[in-house]
Each structure stands twice: as C-alpha cells, then as structure tokens.
Design a protein around this motif. Sequence first.
Motif, mmCIF file in Angstrom:
data_model
loop_
_atom_site.group_PDB
_atom_site.id
_atom_site.type_symbol
_atom_site.label_atom_id
_atom_site.label_comp_id
_atom_site.label_asym_id
_atom_site.label_seq_id
_atom_site.Cartn_x
_atom_site.Cartn_y
_atom_site.Cartn_z
ATOM 1 N N VAL A 109 -6.233 9.653 -15.061
ATOM 2 C CA VAL A 109 -6.867 8.763 -14.204
ATOM 3 C C VAL A 109 -6.622 8.811 -12.788
ATOM 4 O O VAL A 109 -5.521 7.978 -12.622
ATOM 5 N N TYR A 110 -7.101 9.506 -11.814
ATOM 6 C CA TYR A 110 -6.891 9.508 -10.533
ATOM 7 C C TYR A 110 -7.751 8.791 -9.522
ATOM 8 O O TYR A 110 -8.999 8.939 -9.539
ATOM 9 N N ALA A 111 -6.753 7.927 -8.926
ATOM 10 C CA ALA A 111 -7.738 7.122 -7.966
ATOM 11 C C ALA A 111 -7.168 7.060 -6.436
ATOM 12 O O ALA A 111 -6.329 6.247 -5.791
ATOM 13 N N HIS A 112 -7.621 8.077 -5.635
ATOM 14 C CA HIS A 112 -7.281 8.106 -4.090
ATOM 15 C C HIS A 112 -8.487 9.201 -3.552
ATOM 16 O O HIS A 112 -8.728 10.126 -4.183
ATOM 17 N N GLN A 113 -8.505 8.814 -2.364
ATOM 18 C CA GLN A 113 -9.859 9.671 -1.496
ATOM 19 C C GLN A 113 -9.255 10.747 -1.385
ATOM 20 O O GLN A 113 -10.225 11.799 -0.939
ATOM 21 N N ILE A 138 0.732 -1.369 -0.053
ATOM 22 C CA ILE A 138 -0.057 -0.022 -0.070
ATOM 23 C C ILE A 138 0.831 1.365 -0.212
ATOM 24 O O ILE A 138 0.703 2.301 -0.603
ATOM 25 N N CYS A 139 2.070 1.176 0.754
ATOM 26 C CA CYS A 139 2.760 2.262 0.627
ATOM 27 C C CYS A 139 3.563 2.679 -0.720
ATOM 28 O O CYS A 139 4.553 3.557 -0.658
ATOM 29 N N ILE A 140 3.324 1.798 -1.777
ATOM 30 C CA ILE A 140 3.938 2.338 -3.056
ATOM 31 C C ILE A 140 2.884 2.980 -3.735
ATOM 32 O O ILE A 140 1.734 2.753 -4.091
ATOM 33 N N PHE A 141 3.563 4.134 -4.293
ATOM 34 C CA PHE A 141 2.548 5.047 -5.176
ATOM 35 C C PHE A 141 3.236 5.063 -6.645
ATOM 36 O O PHE A 141 4.323 5.289 -6.863
ATOM 37 N N MET A 142 2.090 4.910 -7.470
ATOM 38 C CA MET A 142 2.716 4.912 -8.817
ATOM 39 C C MET A 142 2.048 6.046 -9.720
ATOM 40 O O MET A 142 0.797 6.466 -9.491
ATOM 41 N N SER A 143 2.643 6.142 -10.817
ATOM 42 C CA SER A 143 2.025 7.043 -11.784
ATOM 43 C C SER A 143 2.553 6.366 -13.140
ATOM 44 O O SER A 143 3.780 6.181 -13.476
ATOM 45 N N GLN A 178 -2.728 7.786 -11.997
ATOM 46 C CA GLN A 178 -2.271 8.108 -10.553
ATOM 47 C C GLN A 178 -3.084 7.278 -9.500
ATOM 48 O O GLN A 178 -4.035 7.565 -9.230
ATOM 49 N N PHE A 179 -2.149 6.443 -8.678
ATOM 50 C CA PHE A 179 -2.952 5.622 -7.789
ATOM 51 C C PHE A 179 -1.994 5.104 -6.576
ATOM 52 O O PHE A 179 -0.725 4.823 -6.908
ATOM 53 N N PRO A 180 -2.356 4.601 -5.635
ATOM 54 C CA PRO A 180 -1.598 3.955 -4.641
ATOM 55 C C PRO A 180 -1.794 2.374 -5.029
ATOM 56 O O PRO A 180 -2.710 1.907 -5.669
ATOM 57 N N MET A 181 -0.659 1.506 -4.763
ATOM 58 C CA MET A 181 -0.748 0.154 -4.950
ATOM 59 C C MET A 181 -1.284 -0.670 -3.861
ATOM 60 O O MET A 181 -0.937 -0.515 -2.601
ATOM 61 N N TYR A 182 -2.462 -1.506 -4.101
ATOM 62 C CA TYR A 182 -3.035 -2.392 -3.144
ATOM 63 C C TYR A 182 -2.770 -3.725 -3.688
ATOM 64 O O TYR A 182 -3.383 -4.078 -4.400
#
Length: 235
Positions: free
Chosen positions: A47-51, A12-17, A139-143
């Motif tokens: 395309v942005y996926a974060h709350q 979860i702590c990896i953030f990807m573009s 743009q999203f966090p990796m789950y």
Amino acid sequence: MKYFNPGLTGLICIFMSWLFLLNHEKLIFKEDFFFPFYNPGKRVLIVYAHQMPTSMNGSLKDAAVTELSNQGCQVTVSDLYSMNFEPRATRQDFLGASSNSEFFNYAEEAHEAYKKGCLSKDVVEEQKKIQEADLVIFQFPMYWLSVPAILKGWLDRVLCKGFAFDIPGYFDKGFLKHGVLHFCGFQILRPQINFAPEHASESKRKEMVASWARRLETIWDEKPINCTSSWYFEK
C-alpha cells in the motif's frame, strides 16, 4: 483469531516501511514449507502513499517489488495517488438505503453494508487484496507523527468493522493503545525507518534502498515484534 475476520506511524523527513504478516487460518506461514530466497505462491500487497515515483518512497517501493518478485512472490501495489483513492468516509461508501435514516453513524453503516455485501466497489477491491495477501507493506512518508491523509482514509474505509474486527466490549481496557493494525489481527514486523533522506548524500540514499532490499531477502523468516497482550483475542 476470533476478531480477525477474512478467513480471516515524526517529521515529514521520516520515511516508513511498515510490514505486517497476515495470520489467515488458511494462509498462515509454516516453517516446514520455507525455502530461503524463493517463495513461489506467496502474495504481497504494497500500500503505497507518495505522489512522486522518483521519491525515496518510490525507490523503496520499487526495490520491494523487484526483490519480492525475484523470490517468486506475486506482488500487488495499491498506488493510492495514482488510483485517485477517495480518502473521505461518506455515505457514498454504501450501496442502497441507510440502515438508520434518522442518524448517520459511519462505523455502524459500514458494518451493516459489509454484512449485506453493499460496500462500494473500491473498498471491496482493497479488502480482497488484503484477504489474498501473506505480507502487507505500507510505504509512506510520515506527516506530523501520522500517515498521509490518503492512507488514513484507506485505513478508515477498508478496515471496517465486520471485515477486520469486532467490538466485544473492551473500550474500557484501553485497546486503542495497541494500534489499529495489531488490533485488527495483523502480526507486526519491525518497521524500516529512513531519516531525512533529502539531507543525505546520494551514496547514503542508495544504501537506504539497498538495506531495505537486503532485509526483504529474508523477510519471511522474521518473527513478529511483541506489540501487546493477547487478551482481546482470547474472549
């Protein structure tokens, strides 16, 4: 490209573009029209996926919007959480009666609905954004080694058969190894990865954002990475 139709990635702590260049026949990038640091008329879809707008993902998204807008690009953001984007692939995605009343196959129903112009409005709107884009940024966090569910739903519903790909009969050749987006005809640029920003110092987090902005200054001059063989585009 025969199978790209619009005119046509853990903890979860990896953030990807993730970045993708669209290889439209009409919008394909040509070096003789390239002007460093200024790209009027270029269209970008994020395309942005974060709350949380105040998250690292939010900061990276904002940096991209600022830098690319300063270059003269037209930037569109699909903020999936703010849009309350529906991630579930259901019958509600198709207008009218099912093509097969006895057995529901989502992929085939989506294909038929695309051909008939009967996809739901939200899906059509996202497909139109893709068609108009020269550059797409995810743009999203990796789950758990994957994208958030809301983004997976976007991929499932928007990149449907007919719009993004066709199946010429090569399941036996292992095309799934080549990935969803390259399979659909995107040219893939190197991902921008920021590890564990919640454990990094404030100065380090600022450098992550600044590094992303610096890369975007010359993003149009980058070459796609070598993802796979081209055999499935050559039939």
